[in-house]
Write an enzyme that holds these catalytic residues in place. Structure first.
Site, PDB file in Angstrom:
ATOM      1  N   GLU A  35       0.854  -1.199   0.000  1.00 21.22           N
ATOM      2  CA  GLU A  35       0.000   0.000   0.000  1.00 21.22           C
ATOM      3  C   GLU A  35       0.881   1.238   0.000  1.00 21.22           C
ATOM      4  O   GLU A  35       1.881   1.298   0.735  1.00 21.22           O
ATOM      5  CB  GLU A  35      -0.850  -0.017   1.289  1.00 21.22           C
ATOM      6  CG  GLU A  35      -1.840   1.096   1.417  1.00 21.22           C
ATOM      7  CD  GLU A  35      -2.560   1.045   2.769  1.00 21.22           C
ATOM      8  OE1 GLU A  35      -1.922   0.732   3.805  1.00 21.22           O
ATOM      9  OE2 GLU A  35      -3.766   1.325   2.793  1.00 21.22           O
ATOM     10  N   HIS A  37       2.429   4.633   0.982  1.00 18.28           N
ATOM     11  CA  HIS A  37       2.579   5.298   2.290  1.00 18.28           C
ATOM     12  C   HIS A  37       3.212   6.678   2.120  1.00 18.28           C
ATOM     13  O   HIS A  37       4.157   7.036   2.814  1.00 18.28           O
ATOM     14  CB  HIS A  37       3.423   4.436   3.234  1.00 18.28           C
ATOM     15  CG  HIS A  37       2.601   3.380   3.930  1.00 18.28           C
ATOM     16  ND1 HIS A  37       2.168   2.242   3.301  1.00 18.28           N
ATOM     17  CD2 HIS A  37       2.119   3.293   5.193  1.00 18.28           C
ATOM     18  CE1 HIS A  37       1.464   1.511   4.143  1.00 18.28           C
ATOM     19  NE2 HIS A  37       1.414   2.116   5.309  1.00 18.28           N
ATOM     20  N   ASP A  46       3.479  -1.798   5.976  1.00 22.28           N
ATOM     21  CA  ASP A  46       2.541  -2.598   6.768  1.00 22.28           C
ATOM     22  C   ASP A  46       2.980  -4.060   6.908  1.00 22.28           C
ATOM     23  O   ASP A  46       2.378  -4.812   7.686  1.00 22.28           O
ATOM     24  CB  ASP A  46       1.137  -2.552   6.146  1.00 22.28           C
ATOM     25  CG  ASP A  46       0.487  -1.177   6.287  1.00 22.28           C
ATOM     26  OD1 ASP A  46       1.079  -0.290   6.909  1.00 22.28           O
ATOM     27  OD2 ASP A  46      -0.634  -1.008   5.760  1.00 22.28           O
ATOM     28  N   HIS A 121      -2.098  -3.723   9.103  1.00 19.10           N
ATOM     29  CA  HIS A 121      -2.887  -2.981   8.101  1.00 19.10           C
ATOM     30  C   HIS A 121      -4.337  -2.963   8.569  1.00 19.10           C
ATOM     31  O   HIS A 121      -4.995  -4.016   8.615  1.00 19.10           O
ATOM     32  CB  HIS A 121      -2.725  -3.681   6.748  1.00 19.10           C
ATOM     33  CG  HIS A 121      -3.553  -3.137   5.631  1.00 19.10           C
ATOM     34  ND1 HIS A 121      -3.394  -1.860   5.131  1.00 19.10           N
ATOM     35  CD2 HIS A 121      -4.537  -3.713   4.882  1.00 19.10           C
ATOM     36  CE1 HIS A 121      -4.250  -1.679   4.124  1.00 19.10           C
ATOM     37  NE2 HIS A 121      -4.952  -2.787   3.971  1.00 19.10           N
ATOM     38  N   GLU A 123      -7.236  -2.251   7.489  1.00 23.96           N
ATOM     39  CA  GLU A 123      -8.358  -2.794   6.710  1.00 23.96           C
ATOM     40  C   GLU A 123      -8.440  -4.322   6.756  1.00 23.96           C
ATOM     41  O   GLU A 123      -9.445  -4.908   6.349  1.00 23.96           O
ATOM     42  CB  GLU A 123      -8.252  -2.327   5.252  1.00 23.96           C
ATOM     43  CG  GLU A 123      -8.531  -0.851   5.052  1.00 23.96           C
ATOM     44  CD  GLU A 123      -7.306   0.037   5.283  1.00 23.96           C
ATOM     45  OE1 GLU A 123      -6.351  -0.402   5.976  1.00 23.96           O
ATOM     46  OE2 GLU A 123      -7.299   1.170   4.778  1.00 23.96           O
ATOM     47  N   HIS A 178      -2.308   7.126   8.830  1.00 24.71           N
ATOM     48  CA  HIS A 178      -1.702   6.455   7.677  1.00 24.71           C
ATOM     49  C   HIS A 178      -0.522   7.267   7.130  1.00 24.71           C
ATOM     50  O   HIS A 178      -0.706   8.365   6.615  1.00 24.71           O
ATOM     51  CB  HIS A 178      -2.738   6.235   6.584  1.00 24.71           C
ATOM     52  CG  HIS A 178      -2.175   5.593   5.369  1.00 24.71           C
ATOM     53  ND1 HIS A 178      -1.770   4.274   5.352  1.00 24.71           N
ATOM     54  CD2 HIS A 178      -1.890   6.081   4.146  1.00 24.71           C
ATOM     55  CE1 HIS A 178      -1.289   3.990   4.161  1.00 24.71           C
ATOM     56  NE2 HIS A 178      -1.345   5.065   3.406  1.00 24.71           N
ATOM     57  N   GLU A 183       3.770   5.445  11.965  1.00 26.44           N
ATOM     58  CA  GLU A 183       4.494   4.548  11.056  1.00 26.44           C
ATOM     59  C   GLU A 183       5.854   5.123  10.661  1.00 26.44           C
ATOM     60  O   GLU A 183       6.839   4.387  10.546  1.00 26.44           O
ATOM     61  CB  GLU A 183       3.654   4.287   9.798  1.00 26.44           C
ATOM     62  CG  GLU A 183       2.455   3.398  10.068  1.00 26.44           C
ATOM     63  CD  GLU A 183       1.625   3.152   8.822  1.00 26.44           C
ATOM     64  OE1 GLU A 183       1.205   1.993   8.634  1.00 26.44           O
ATOM     65  OE2 GLU A 183       1.386   4.092   8.041  1.00 26.44           O
TER      66      GLU A 183
HETATM   67 ZN    ZN Z   1       0.434   1.483   7.031  1.00 24.83          ZN
HETATM   68 MN    MN Z   2      -2.248   0.064   5.749  1.00 25.46          MN
END
Ligand code: ZN
Ligand code: MN
Length: 258
Positions: A35, A37, A46, A121, A123, A178, A183
């Site tokens: 994904e 970032h 992630d 992650h 989701e 996010h 992170e």
């Molecule tokens: Zn992430």
């Molecule tokens: Mn993610």
């Protein structure tokens, strides 16, 4: 046993078999995503972060770390910028559930009776739950009813004291984290070579209406792909996060696995 790796896939099968067959050694499975970032971090944040938490925890409690699940469920606009963004590469929900169900059942077949899915992650959450539920049901049909599975997302172990140290100007909430301070700080502490903080885009936390519209309206995601600014990320904050989350996960797994 030669060497002292905690990574299950680095072992020859007889060593792996000897370690897991009696069901006493827990296996930790990192679950991530590919994904975007933001402009300043790579696509596999992630995956890298839950894998490192799993490694640290495995060293503490005498567990093994399974190869991570490197694709995840579709990025949601309000928590990951959205699945329309370049680089973000996701599985359909049914695929994600099927992958997790199969992997859980395979470890059970090997004798593993203590499993922990370490999520990186957001989701993925409900799809992990569904994969475990289907696996446990099918294992019961095979007469295996003593597999225990713990599911956790590492950021849920950040306590109020740590939040106060990480966000002295106010906590924006995990949903807009996010590619933000959490992170980015962890990546600075663990993989500084993979972070280009000078390319990070400074912007206020994203705001969304209290509903979703499909097809997604891309203009609602900040153009950077991050949902809050990573500019306040530091190595020190990364170490605070590593300490508090590792300590919390170790305590949880000692409580659940004995
Ligand atoms: Zn992430
Ligand atoms: Mn993610």
């Amino acid at each position: 046993m030669k060497g002292s790796t905690v990574f299950a896939a680095e072992l020859p099968w007889p060593d792996y078999h000897a370690t897991v067959k009696d069901g006493r050694t827990p296996i930790l499975i990192p679950v991530g995503s590919m994904e975007q970032h933001g402009h300043h971090m790579p696509l596999h944040v992630d995956v890298l972060l839950p894998t490192e938490f799993a490694r640290r925890v495995a060293v503490e409690i005498g567990a093994l770390v399974a190869p991570p699940v490197t694709y995840g469920y579709k990025s949601h606009q309000k928590s990951g910028g959205g699945n329309h963004l370049p680089g973000t590469t996701s599985l359909d929900g049914a695929t994600m559930v099927a992958v997790l169900k199969d992997v859980v059942k395979e470890f059970a077949r090997h004798g593993v009776r203590k499993l922990c899915l370490v999520n990186g992650h957001f989701e993925n959450s409900w799809f992990i739950t569904e994969g475990i539920d289907l696996a446990l049901r099918e294992l019961r049909w095979d007469g295996i009813a003593d597999l225990k599975v713990v599911v956790l997302s590492y950021w849920d172990f950040v306590d109020r004291e740590a939040i106060a140290r990480l966000y002295p100007d106010g906590f924006p909430g995990w949903e807009v984290e996010h590619g933000g301070v959490l992170e980015t700080s962890l990546m600075l502490a663990l993989h500084p070579d993979l972070v280009q903080l000078d390319r990070a885009v400074d912007h206020p936390p994203a705001t969304f209406p209290p509903y979703d519209v499909y097809p997604v309206r891309p203009e609602r995601t900040p153009p950077s792909g991050t949902l809050s600014s990573p500019k306040a990320a530091t190595v020190e904050k990364g170490h605070i996060l590593l300490e508090v989350c590792t300590r919390g996960i170790v305590a949880a797994l000692r409580a659940e696995f004995g």
